[in-house]
Design an enzyme around this catalytic site. Structure first.
Site, PDB file in Angstrom:
ATOM      1  N   LYS A 164      14.968  21.988  74.605  1.00  0.00           N
ATOM      2  CA  LYS A 164      13.776  21.165  74.778  1.00  0.00           C
ATOM      3  C   LYS A 164      12.705  21.839  75.646  1.00  0.00           C
ATOM      4  CE  LYS A 164      15.782  16.645  73.787  1.00  0.00           C
ATOM      5  NZ  LYS A 164      17.099  17.082  73.340  1.00  0.00           N
ATOM      6  N   LYS A 180      15.572  14.523  81.653  1.00  0.00           N
ATOM      7  CA  LYS A 180      16.190  14.669  80.334  1.00  0.00           C
ATOM      8  C   LYS A 180      16.982  15.971  80.252  1.00  0.00           C
ATOM      9  CE  LYS A 180      13.528  13.458  76.794  1.00  0.00           C
ATOM     10  NZ  LYS A 180      12.362  13.430  75.879  1.00  0.00           N
ATOM     11  N   ARG A 190      15.725  19.958  60.709  1.00  0.00           N
ATOM     12  CA  ARG A 190      16.656  19.518  59.660  1.00  0.00           C
ATOM     13  C   ARG A 190      16.070  18.328  58.928  1.00  0.00           C
ATOM     14  NH1 ARG A 190      18.114  14.785  61.926  1.00  0.00           N
ATOM     15  NH2 ARG A 190      18.484  14.702  64.172  1.00  0.00           N
ATOM     16  N   HIS A 206       7.525   5.352  69.133  1.00  0.00           N
ATOM     17  CA  HIS A 206       8.141   6.617  68.722  1.00  0.00           C
ATOM     18  C   HIS A 206       7.649   6.920  67.307  1.00  0.00           C
ATOM     19  CE1 HIS A 206      11.936   9.318  68.638  1.00  0.00           C
ATOM     20  NE2 HIS A 206      11.163   9.642  67.619  1.00  0.00           N
ATOM     21  N   GLY A 228      20.052  10.064  73.916  1.00  0.00           N
ATOM     22  CA  GLY A 228      19.963   9.311  75.158  1.00  0.00           C
ATOM     23  C   GLY A 228      20.914   9.773  76.241  1.00  0.00           C
ATOM     24  N   ARG A 243      19.038   0.846  58.855  1.00  0.00           N
ATOM     25  CA  ARG A 243      20.306   1.573  58.921  1.00  0.00           C
ATOM     26  C   ARG A 243      21.448   0.565  59.032  1.00  0.00           C
ATOM     27  NH1 ARG A 243      19.649   6.959  62.692  1.00  0.00           N
ATOM     28  NH2 ARG A 243      17.502   7.499  62.145  1.00  0.00           N
ATOM     29  N   GLU A 303      10.121  16.372  70.820  1.00  0.00           N
ATOM     30  CA  GLU A 303      11.005  17.421  70.335  1.00  0.00           C
ATOM     31  C   GLU A 303      10.756  17.649  68.849  1.00  0.00           C
ATOM     32  OE1 GLU A 303      15.077  16.205  70.615  1.00  0.00           O
ATOM     33  OE2 GLU A 303      14.722  14.274  69.648  1.00  0.00           O
TER      34      GLU A 303
END
Length: 450
Positions: A118, A159, A292, A209, A166, A338, A288
């Protein structure tokens, strides 16, 4: 251009089935690998060939690079698609495949390493012109933490430089809380990732987000496919995603998308990737980059009509992108839920045998799932059993369709999070698109107290 004739799918569950379907559409032979616990999985049943690569623990099967390479050699697979999770962002895996002459369907190992840490990723983002959250220039240690925090301004977020989900993440609202926050974050990071390095960022109060989907051909051509809003999270795990974000207008969408596409052109990035941001008061702040395919990629496919796995395979074979930026057309709105095998109130995993399974259908409805009636969910892996994706001409139409299909979805024999989504789709804040990254946890805390 290197033609790919046989792809080994180094994953399991719904994403393995998703990749398999794309391969079949492109006329490419498939190899499924599986642990002994997944011998009856749907992707194993449908693949042209299958290879058992070990016992249930992931470290002995899906994370066992030696076994996967051996499976490629046994079956003659000339490419590997890693899906998401497991080895999808493992630079060593990409290097080993390259050394064996096997195509890794993903970015270069160099780019995986660059964006996987990061601190390095943030420095790279600054160099590429991507807006970032004010924070430390490098690793934060107990002896320099206070000085850095004062420069940034409280509250601050500590972080882990490696990993995610998390873990190794703590908030310090005051100077008095800082020492313990740094110590705890370092301990958690070491336990989770084997690396206790942490960094520090300004803590944003009520951000959303938002992430931008990009695809590059590795030669300096790249496009963006709009953004996804992934603000509805529990313990930093995404639960409900939307494309496009209810918070952005067209100008903001195209501006941040172009910034990301231009950055990927400069990097000569290859394959699909996602650049993640916190968004607050009209400003984007880089978090970040995931090098992928994302779990939530289907909602981007729904609003663009572009198959991201097809694009990954095209790019890996050297065929380039199938579209240019001016050919990308955004249409309607899409939402993904989900579906996890978990108690909808306590979120305790609920493995077991599915006695009845009925997936909803109709216009604008897609279900990505590898389960079926009689399937036994093993207790060893992530509890995601499926993704419900709904598309409509407008967000209102999309929400109406989602409400209908949630009532049609039947999964018996285990507990699932379907009831949670039935609650959310009827909530006024959700209907208004008025939520941030803390909304769902606050909502769950309030409902559990009543």
């Amino acid at each position: 251009m290197t033609a790919i004739s046989k792809i080994l799918i180094a994953n399991r569950g719904e994403i393995a089935l998703r990749v398999l379907r794309a391969c079949k559409e492109l006329g490419i032979a498939t190899v499924a690998v599986h642990s002994t616990a997944d011998a009856n999985a749907m992707h194993v049943r449908l693949a042209d060939e299958s290879v058992c690569i070990g016992p249930p623990p992931s470290r002995d099967s899906y994370l066992n690079i030696h076994q996967i390479v051996a499976a490629c050699e046994i079956t003659g697979a000339d490419a590997v698609h890693p899906g998401y999770g497991f080895l999808s962002e493992n630079a060593k895996f990409a290097d080993i495949l390259d050394a064996h002459g096997i195509t890794f369907i993903g970015p270069t190992a160099e780019h995986i390493r660059l964006m996987g840490d990061k601190i390095t990723a943030k420095k790279t983002a600054v160099e590429l012109g991507i807006p970032v959250v004010p924070g430390s220039d490098g690793e934060v240690l107990p002896e320099n933490a206070l000085e850095i925090a004062r420069q940034i301004g409280f509250p601050v977020l500590i972080k882990a430089t490696a990993g995610g989900g998390g873990r190794g993440m703590k908030v310090a609202k005051t100077e008095e809380e800082l020492e313990e926050a740094v110590s705890t974050a370092r301990s958690e990071a070491l336990a989770a990732f084997g690396n206790d390095a942490v960094y520090m960022e300004k803590y944003l109060g009520k951000p959303r987000h938002i992430e931008v989907q990009v695809v590059g051909d590795g030669f300096g051509n790249a496009i963006h496919l709009g953004e996804r809003d992934c603000s509805l999270q529990r313990r930093h795990q995404k639960v409900w995603e939307e494309a496009n974000s209810p918070a952005l207008n067209v100008e903001q969408r195209m501006n941040i998308g172009q910034i990301c596409a231009d950055a990927m052109k400069k990097m000569k990035y290859r394959g699909a990737g996602t650049i993640e941001f916190l968004y607050e008061n009209g400003e984007f702040f880089f978090i970040e980059m995931n090098t992928r395919l994302q779990v939530e990629h289907p909602i981007t496919e729904a609003i663009t009509g572009i198959d991201l796995v097809h694009e990954q395979i095209r790019v890996a074979s050297g065929a380039g992108l199938s579209v240019t930026q001016d050919q990308v057309v955004f249409s309607g709105h899409a939402i993904e839920c989900r579906i996890n095998a978990e108690d909808p109130r306590t979120f305790v995993p609920s493995p077991g045998t599915i006695t009845h399974f009925h997936a909803p259908g109709g216009l604008g409805v897609r279900v990505d799932s590898g389960v079926y009636a009689g399937y036994k969910i093993p207790p060893y892996y992530d509890s995601l059993i499926g993704k419900l994706i709904v598309h409509g001409r407008t967000r209102v139409e999309c929400m109406m369709r989602l409400r209908r299909v949630l009532d049609e979805f039947v999964v018996d024999g285990i507990k699932t999070t379907l009831p949670l989504f039935q609650d959310l789709v009827s909530n006024q804040d959700i209907a208004n698109g008025d939520y941030d990254i803390h909304w769902l946890e606050n909502y769950l805390a309030e409902t559990s107290a009543t």
